[in-house]
Each structure stands twice: as C-alpha cells, then as structure tokens.
Scaffold this active site. Structure first.
Site, PDB file in Angstrom:
ATOM      1  N   THR A  13       0.836  -1.210   0.000  1.00  0.00           N
ATOM      2  CA  THR A  13       0.000   0.000   0.000  1.00  0.00           C
ATOM      3  C   THR A  13       0.870   1.259   0.000  1.00  0.00           C
ATOM      4  O   THR A  13       0.758   2.107  -0.891  1.00  0.00           O
ATOM      5  CB  THR A  13      -0.899   0.004   1.264  1.00  0.00           C
ATOM      6  OG1 THR A  13      -1.683  -1.174   1.250  1.00  0.00           O
ATOM      7  CG2 THR A  13      -1.795   1.214   1.308  1.00  0.00           C
ATOM      8  N   VAL A  14       1.729   1.389   0.998  1.00  0.00           N
ATOM      9  CA  VAL A  14       2.507   2.631   1.144  1.00  0.00           C
ATOM     10  C   VAL A  14       3.599   2.714   0.073  1.00  0.00           C
ATOM     11  O   VAL A  14       3.782   3.763  -0.572  1.00  0.00           O
ATOM     12  CB  VAL A  14       3.125   2.724   2.562  1.00  0.00           C
ATOM     13  CG1 VAL A  14       3.926   4.011   2.706  1.00  0.00           C
ATOM     14  CG2 VAL A  14       2.032   2.652   3.635  1.00  0.00           C
ATOM     15  N   ARG A  45       8.871  -9.181  -2.015  1.00  0.00           N
ATOM     16  CA  ARG A  45       9.042 -10.633  -1.875  1.00  0.00           C
ATOM     17  C   ARG A  45       8.898 -11.306  -3.223  1.00  0.00           C
ATOM     18  O   ARG A  45       9.686 -12.156  -3.600  1.00  0.00           O
ATOM     19  CB  ARG A  45       7.958 -11.196  -0.940  1.00  0.00           C
ATOM     20  CG  ARG A  45       8.280 -11.066   0.509  1.00  0.00           C
ATOM     21  CD  ARG A  45       7.157 -11.616   1.348  1.00  0.00           C
ATOM     22  NE  ARG A  45       5.963 -10.783   1.224  1.00  0.00           N
ATOM     23  CZ  ARG A  45       5.144 -10.495   2.214  1.00  0.00           C
ATOM     24  NH1 ARG A  45       5.373 -10.989   3.408  1.00  0.00           N
ATOM     25  NH2 ARG A  45       4.081  -9.733   2.048  1.00  0.00           N
ATOM     26  N   LYS A 105       5.970   2.076  12.803  1.00  0.00           N
ATOM     27  CA  LYS A 105       5.915   2.425  14.240  1.00  0.00           C
ATOM     28  C   LYS A 105       6.178   1.232  15.134  1.00  0.00           C
ATOM     29  O   LYS A 105       6.767   1.376  16.209  1.00  0.00           O
ATOM     30  CB  LYS A 105       4.571   3.071  14.606  1.00  0.00           C
ATOM     31  CG  LYS A 105       3.352   2.258  14.249  1.00  0.00           C
ATOM     32  CD  LYS A 105       2.894   2.588  12.867  1.00  0.00           C
ATOM     33  CE  LYS A 105       1.876   1.641  12.317  1.00  0.00           C
ATOM     34  NZ  LYS A 105       1.206   2.145  11.145  1.00  0.00           N
ATOM     35  N   GLU A 190      -3.395  -2.487   9.179  1.00  0.00           N
ATOM     36  CA  GLU A 190      -2.110  -3.171   9.189  1.00  0.00           C
ATOM     37  C   GLU A 190      -2.278  -4.548   8.542  1.00  0.00           C
ATOM     38  O   GLU A 190      -3.405  -5.051   8.400  1.00  0.00           O
ATOM     39  CB  GLU A 190      -1.626  -3.359  10.632  1.00  0.00           C
ATOM     40  CG  GLU A 190      -1.331  -2.062  11.352  1.00  0.00           C
ATOM     41  CD  GLU A 190      -0.262  -1.240  10.646  1.00  0.00           C
ATOM     42  OE1 GLU A 190       0.846  -1.740  10.435  1.00  0.00           O
ATOM     43  OE2 GLU A 190      -0.552  -0.082  10.289  1.00  0.00           O
ATOM     44  N   ASP A 201      -1.693  -0.500  17.759  1.00  0.00           N
ATOM     45  CA  ASP A 201      -1.094   0.470  16.833  1.00  0.00           C
ATOM     46  C   ASP A 201      -1.130   1.886  17.428  1.00  0.00           C
ATOM     47  O   ASP A 201      -0.125   2.611  17.404  1.00  0.00           O
ATOM     48  CB  ASP A 201      -1.859   0.406  15.504  1.00  0.00           C
ATOM     49  CG  ASP A 201      -1.353   1.403  14.490  1.00  0.00           C
ATOM     50  OD1 ASP A 201      -0.346   1.123  13.824  1.00  0.00           O
ATOM     51  OD2 ASP A 201      -1.960   2.487  14.374  1.00  0.00           O
ATOM     52  N   LYS A 205       2.071   4.329  18.608  1.00  0.00           N
ATOM     53  CA  LYS A 205       2.238   5.718  18.153  1.00  0.00           C
ATOM     54  C   LYS A 205       2.300   6.675  19.347  1.00  0.00           C
ATOM     55  O   LYS A 205       3.079   7.631  19.343  1.00  0.00           O
ATOM     56  CB  LYS A 205       1.090   6.100  17.208  1.00  0.00           C
ATOM     57  CG  LYS A 205       1.165   5.355  15.886  1.00  0.00           C
ATOM     58  CD  LYS A 205      -0.136   5.493  15.112  1.00  0.00           C
ATOM     59  CE  LYS A 205      -0.067   4.825  13.757  1.00  0.00           C
ATOM     60  NZ  LYS A 205      -1.392   4.644  13.143  1.00  0.00           N
ATOM     61  N   GLY A 302      -3.620   5.216   4.736  1.00  0.00           N
ATOM     62  CA  GLY A 302      -3.943   5.141   3.314  1.00  0.00           C
ATOM     63  C   GLY A 302      -2.726   5.412   2.450  1.00  0.00           C
ATOM     64  O   GLY A 302      -1.746   6.009   2.905  1.00  0.00           O
TER      65      GLY A 302
HETATM   66  P1  NAP Z   1       1.794  -3.949   2.810  1.00  0.00           P
HETATM   67  O1  NAP Z   1       0.741  -3.422   1.903  1.00  0.00           O
HETATM   68  O2  NAP Z   1       1.585  -5.275   3.468  1.00  0.00           O
HETATM   69  O3  NAP Z   1       3.148  -3.984   1.986  1.00  0.00           O
HETATM   70  C1  NAP Z   1       4.322  -4.627   2.431  1.00  0.00           C
HETATM   71  C2  NAP Z   1       5.324  -4.662   1.300  1.00  0.00           C
HETATM   72  O4  NAP Z   1       6.561  -5.140   1.816  1.00  0.00           O
HETATM   73  C3  NAP Z   1       4.941  -5.604   0.145  1.00  0.00           C
HETATM   74  O5  NAP Z   1       5.296  -5.022  -1.086  1.00  0.00           O
HETATM   75  C4  NAP Z   1       5.783  -6.838   0.390  1.00  0.00           C
HETATM   76  O6  NAP Z   1       6.200  -7.526  -0.795  1.00  0.00           O
HETATM   77  C5  NAP Z   1       7.008  -6.222   1.029  1.00  0.00           C
HETATM   78  N1  NAP Z   1       7.677  -7.178   1.903  1.00  0.00           N
HETATM   79  C6  NAP Z   1       7.161  -7.747   3.016  1.00  0.00           C
HETATM   80  N2  NAP Z   1       8.069  -8.616   3.536  1.00  0.00           N
HETATM   81  C7  NAP Z   1       9.149  -8.559   2.726  1.00  0.00           C
HETATM   82  C8  NAP Z   1      10.380  -9.219   2.713  1.00  0.00           C
HETATM   83  N3  NAP Z   1      10.699 -10.116   3.632  1.00  0.00           N
HETATM   84  N4  NAP Z   1      11.273  -8.930   1.735  1.00  0.00           N
HETATM   85  C9  NAP Z   1      10.957  -8.028   0.773  1.00  0.00           C
HETATM   86  N5  NAP Z   1       9.792  -7.363   0.730  1.00  0.00           N
HETATM   87  C10 NAP Z   1       8.902  -7.639   1.683  1.00  0.00           C
HETATM   88  O7  NAP Z   1       2.072  -2.924   3.997  1.00  0.00           O
HETATM   89  P2  NAP Z   1       1.737  -1.357   4.047  1.00  0.00           P
HETATM   90  O8  NAP Z   1       0.322  -1.143   4.452  1.00  0.00           O
HETATM   91  O9  NAP Z   1       2.246  -0.700   2.832  1.00  0.00           O
HETATM   92  O10 NAP Z   1       2.581  -0.909   5.335  1.00  0.00           O
HETATM   93  C11 NAP Z   1       3.989  -0.854   5.277  1.00  0.00           C
HETATM   94  C12 NAP Z   1       4.522  -0.159   6.529  1.00  0.00           C
HETATM   95  O11 NAP Z   1       3.996   1.160   6.614  1.00  0.00           O
HETATM   96  C13 NAP Z   1       4.125  -0.837   7.849  1.00  0.00           C
HETATM   97  O12 NAP Z   1       5.173  -0.686   8.759  1.00  0.00           O
HETATM   98  C14 NAP Z   1       2.917  -0.018   8.317  1.00  0.00           C
HETATM   99  O13 NAP Z   1       2.757  -0.054   9.718  1.00  0.00           O
HETATM  100  C15 NAP Z   1       3.341   1.357   7.849  1.00  0.00           C
HETATM  101  N6  NAP Z   1       2.236   2.304   7.650  1.00  0.00           N
HETATM  102  C16 NAP Z   1       1.166   1.935   6.905  1.00  0.00           C
HETATM  103  C17 NAP Z   1       0.152   2.856   6.674  1.00  0.00           C
HETATM  104  C18 NAP Z   1      -1.066   2.504   5.867  1.00  0.00           C
HETATM  105  O14 NAP Z   1      -1.984   3.348   5.791  1.00  0.00           O
HETATM  106  N7  NAP Z   1      -1.132   1.332   5.236  1.00  0.00           N
HETATM  107  C19 NAP Z   1       0.255   4.147   7.201  1.00  0.00           C
HETATM  108  C20 NAP Z   1       1.379   4.493   7.958  1.00  0.00           C
HETATM  109  C21 NAP Z   1       2.358   3.560   8.169  1.00  0.00           C
HETATM  110  P3  NAP Z   1       5.127  -8.254  -1.769  1.00  0.00           P
HETATM  111  O15 NAP Z   1       4.374  -7.119  -2.386  1.00  0.00           O
HETATM  112  O16 NAP Z   1       5.931  -9.004  -2.732  1.00  0.00           O
HETATM  113  O17 NAP Z   1       4.280  -9.097  -0.873  1.00  0.00           O
HETATM  114  N1  HSE Z   2      -3.097   0.932  10.304  1.00  0.00           N
HETATM  115  C1  HSE Z   2      -2.750   2.256  10.613  1.00  0.00           C
HETATM  116  C2  HSE Z   2      -4.000   3.053  10.906  1.00  0.00           C
HETATM  117  C3  HSE Z   2      -2.012   2.862   9.452  1.00  0.00           C
HETATM  118  O1  HSE Z   2      -5.095   2.586  10.602  1.00  0.00           O
HETATM  119  O2  HSE Z   2      -3.897   4.137  11.469  1.00  0.00           O
HETATM  120  C4  HSE Z   2      -1.440   4.208   9.750  1.00  0.00           C
HETATM  121  O3  HSE Z   2      -0.401   4.125  10.662  1.00  0.00           O
END
Ligand code: NAP
Ligand code: HSE
Length: 440
Positions: A13-14, A45, A105, A190, A201, A205, A302
């Site tokens: 996503t991010v 991955r 975080k 998450e 979470d 934070k 998001g």
């Molecule tokens: P996500 O959608 O699950 O994406 C994770 C990405 O990391 C995927 O592309 C995955 O690869 C890759 N990955 C996971 N394990 C790996 C490994 N061992 N080696 C190489 N690549 C690997 O997660 P996300 O929602 O983007 O969140 C990522 C981070 O941002 C987290 O720490 C989360 O807490 C933080 N965050 C998220 C948000 C939000 O709104 N989503 C907001 C603020 C902070 P594949 O694509 O090949 O599976």
């Molecule tokens: N899962 C987290 C939330 C993403 O819903 O706030 C942002 O850190």
C-alpha cells in the site's frame, strides 16, 4: 549536483504510493530538493507479480543486500512492515552508511533505541514522519515546530482504521466485521488488523510521541490499552443519545510531574474538535506551555497520504536538512524518565453498559455498589422492555435481558475497579459489561 538515489523496501500500500510520487512527480521533487531524486531499487518478496505502478525494467527485485550495498544509494526507505527483518535491514543500511526513512511504528517502538544508536554511531539520519498519524506532519510539529515549549498534554486519535470503523458503524449501522474488511480494502489496516482494533497500533504511536514530546521511554505494556473490539453498535448509539461520540483516544498528560497515559475507546463530547474527526482521519491536540493548544488533523492512513509523509522525508534528506537537524535535535533522547501516574490514581467519569435482568432492585443493587465506593451516578438509561402481560411475578428465566447504561461522576480507576469486582458477583448482571472513560 549529483542525483539523490533511493532504494525502496516494500511495494505494498505505502510503497506503491511512494514509488508513484517519486516516478510520476520527479520534476516537482527535483524542484523542491534542488536535485533529482532517483528510485534505484524496489525490493519486494515476489518480483514477478504485477504492480500498481509502472517501473523501468530491472528496478524491481528481491535482493535487499544488493540494494543496501549499492554505493550509489544514499537512502533506504523501509515500508515493508514487521519488526525482525525490517530491523536487520535498517541496521545493515545504517552500518553501510545510508540514511533511512521508515513508516514502521511497531519497529521503532520495539527496536527504536538500537536503530537510533546505530544511526548516531554511523553519523546517519533516521526519518520517520509517516510512522505516526500517516499524512499528518506531527513528528516535525512536535519535534521541531513546538520545541520552544514544554509539552504538557497530548490528546489524539492515532489509528485511522479504528476511527473509520467507529464512523461507519455510527453512520450506517454496518456490522463490525464488514467494516474491518472495508478498512483493509481501502489500505488503512495493518497486515494484521488485530493491531488496529485492539489498540496496539495507537499505543505504539503514543509511545513514540511521548518519547519525542517528553523525552521519556515508555512501552505500550506500561499503560492501559483497550481497543474498539469490545464495543457494540449500541454503545455508539447510547453515546450519541447522551451527546457524545466514541473515539479511540490516546492521552498523555503531565500533572504534578507525573505522566497519565492511556489508549481507550472514550466518550468525547460532540462539540469538541476530536469528536468531529471522521473516517480514517487522525487528530492530535498538543498543549504547549507557551503556545496553548495546537491541533493537527488529516488523513492518518492510506496509500497516498502516508506516501506524502515518506516522500517529504526523502526530500528533506535530498536537501540535506534532515542530516543537519537530526543529530542536533536528538529526537530520540534518553532524558530522565518521567514517572507514570499509577493507573489506580487516574480520575475520570465512566460510561457503563450492563446487560441486566429486567426485574426489581437491579438498579438499586448497581447504585449501591457504586455508592459504597464513593462513585456518584450522573445518569441512567434503560429503554422500555417488552411487556410480560399479566404475569406479575414471572419465573427468573422469563425476565427479559435488557441493556442498562450508567454514567458516573468522576472517580479514580482504583475506585471503579473495586466496584467492578463487586459487579462480578451480582446475579442480575448477565455477561461482561462495557466500560469506557469520558473525556469532558
Ligand atoms: P503492505 O501493503 O503489506 O506492503 C508490504 C510490502 O513489503 C509488500 O510489497 C511486500 O512484498 C514487502 N515485503 C514484506 N516482507 C518482505 C520481505 N521479507 N522482503 C521483501 N519485501 C517484503 O504494507 P503497508 O500497508 O504498505 O505498510 C507498510 C509499513 O507502513 C508498515 O510498517 C505499516 O505499519 C506502515 N504504515 C502503513 C500505513 C497505511 O496506511 N497502510 C500508514 C502508515 C504507516 P510483496 O508485495 O511481494 O508481498
Ligand atoms: N493501520 C494504521 C491506521 C495505518 O489505521 O492508522 C497508519 O499508521
């Protein structure tokens, strides 16, 4: 000036949002940074899967070490999540002389000390604006823009997923599980949404904000953490009837040299700004001794909102500003610990929803328990139950089970817990009750 080279670990996503901003807005970024910013590696991955962003051939692969060891790479951006591998990659990056950006975080909460020490040792920088409140620039706000203040309190909505769920359940009456699925599909949750709905979470934070604002180290296990998973739609409706919205509220308040800390679903008076924050938006109200109260609000989760914060960090590094401020500001300082206010001493009003047998003396029994613990009743709601007809004295199994909502005046957590120990012995109460604090 030579271009600034970035390796991105994670294209979920991010990561997809970050890649889009770096690739599709390269000119804009170059103007802001005073040099081009080039995406050199994108690590995932599964490098064979189709992605939501167009990348030049060869950019996408799974060899993290190759990216970290690339001498041309200036910064590693970690948006893969998790704590073990992410820790190893960030330490390897810092030891290889790269600056790092992370949105993680959970990682900072568990391994922040080790990561910041490695950065210091290597003369490198850690940027983490996206780790708290997604697109809302609260790390810069609290860490830099309010540095002329002693922060005295923080009240915040820090989890977009929970806030989205509460908003949708209130507005549409949708079922909890359905709204969790929506939040996942929208990219707010998450990888394991349990962390969002059980308050973990938001607690992580809050721990990061407390470290920055008060220079003291706390872990989520040190304070009360309760999620929204214990609530029912009826609690939101009763709260509305009483003039409140339910929010997963994170609070840190400095009183008499002690820090009151908790993350709990809380009744917030409808006319307060925090009560009006809907959907995946976050809000952080910070009290400073010079400025008064400052509010930041905006999308807390998001794809593009979070990418906005990550890319701001990348531009800051490309400019060279973060490398100047990071060592000087000592954001992750280890000051003298601020003692926590013992949980039993925290004093507030409470909301209770009991399921009770609809028979004589039940309200009196509850009021008696509260009264003996010096807890005063503020209001009671019991809606009329179905009529039992002519049966004057129905057998126990015929008593309908009805919700009874009780609001109390202020009492300490210790008083309330002592009363709860007695509620557990009242035969007219059926099943667990719900309790939430009230933030007036
Ligand atoms: P996500 O959608 O699950 O994406 C994770 C990405 O990391 C995927 O592309 C995955 O690869 C890759 N990955 C996971 N394990 C790996 C490994 N061992 N080696 C190489 N690549 C690997 O997660 P996300 O929602 O983007 O969140 C990522 C981070 O941002 C987290 O720490 C989360 O807490 C933080 N965050 C998220 C948000 C939000 O709104 N989503 C907001 C603020 C902070 P594949 O694509 O090949 O599976
Ligand atoms: N899962 C987290 C939330 C993403 O819903 O706030 C942002 O850190």
């Amino acid at each position: 000036m030579r271009p600034f080279h970035v390796a991105l670990i994670g294209l979920g996503t991010v990561g997809t949002g970050v890649a889009k901003l770096l690739v599709e807005h390269a000119d804009r970024n170059a103007r802001r940074a005073g040099r081009s910013i080039v995406l050199k590696h994108v690590i995932v991955r599964d490098a064979q899967r189709r992605r939501g962003v167009a990348l030049v051939n060869g950019l996408l692969h799974s060899d993290v070490a190759h990216a970290i060891e690339d001498p041309e790479v200036d910064a590693i951006v970690e948006v893969m999540g998790g704590t073990d591998l992410a820790r190893r990659h960030l330490l390897a990056a810092l030891n290889a002389g790269k600056d790092v950006v992370t949105a993680n975080k959970a990682l900072l909460c568990v391994h922040g000390d080790e990561i910041f020490a490695a950065a210091k040792r290597n003369g490198r920088t850690v940027c983490f604006e996206a780790a708290v409140a997604g697109g809302v620039p609260v790390i810069a706000g609290v860490g830099q823009s309010l540095s002329g203040n002693q922060i005295t309190g923080i009240e915040a909505i820090l989890n977009g997923t929970s806030n989205y769920i509460l908003t949708q359940m209130s507005a549409t009456g949708s079922a909890f599980d359905d709204v969790v699925k929506e939040a996942q599909a929208l990219g707010y949750a998450e990888a394991d949404p349990t962390m969002d709905i059980d308050g973990t979470d938001a607690a992580q934070k809050l721990a990061i904000l407390v470290r920055i604002a008060f220079g003291t180290k706390v872990q989520p296990a040190d304070f009360v953490r309760q999620g929204i998973d214990t609530l029912e739609a009826s609690d939101l409706a009763y709260a509305a009837e009483l003039g409140y919205a339910v929010k997963l509220l994170a609070r840190a308040k400095l009183t008499g040299g002690k820090l009151e800390l908790h993350v709990q679903p809380t009744l917030v008076r409808r006319d307060r700004p925090l009560a009006q924050v809907d959907g995946a938006r976050n809000m952080i109200a910070v009290d400073g001794d010079a400025v008064g109260t400052v509010w930041w609000s905006g999308p807390g989760a998001g794809q593009m909102a979070t990418a906005s914060a990550v890319v701001a960090d990348v531009i800051d590094l490309a400019v060279g500003r973060a490398q100047r401020t990071f060592p000087q500001l000592d954001l992750w300082g280890d000051g003298a610990p601020v003692p926590l206010l013992p949980i039993e001493n925290i004093r507030r009003r409470s909301y209770f929803r009991f399921n009770v047998e609809d028979r004589p003396h039940v309200v009196a029994d509850i009021a008696d328990v509260l009264g003996r613990h010096e807890i005063s009743l503020a209001s009671i709601i019991q809606h009329e139950a179905p009529d039992l007809g002519e049966a004057d004295d129905p057998p126990q199994e015929m008593h309908p089970i009805v919700p009874l909502v009780v609001m109390t005046h202020r009492a300490t957590e210790g008083q309330v817990r002592a009363a709860e120990a007695e509620f557990a012995r009242l035969s007219a109460l059926r099943g667990p009750w719900v309790r939430m604090p009230v933030a007036d």
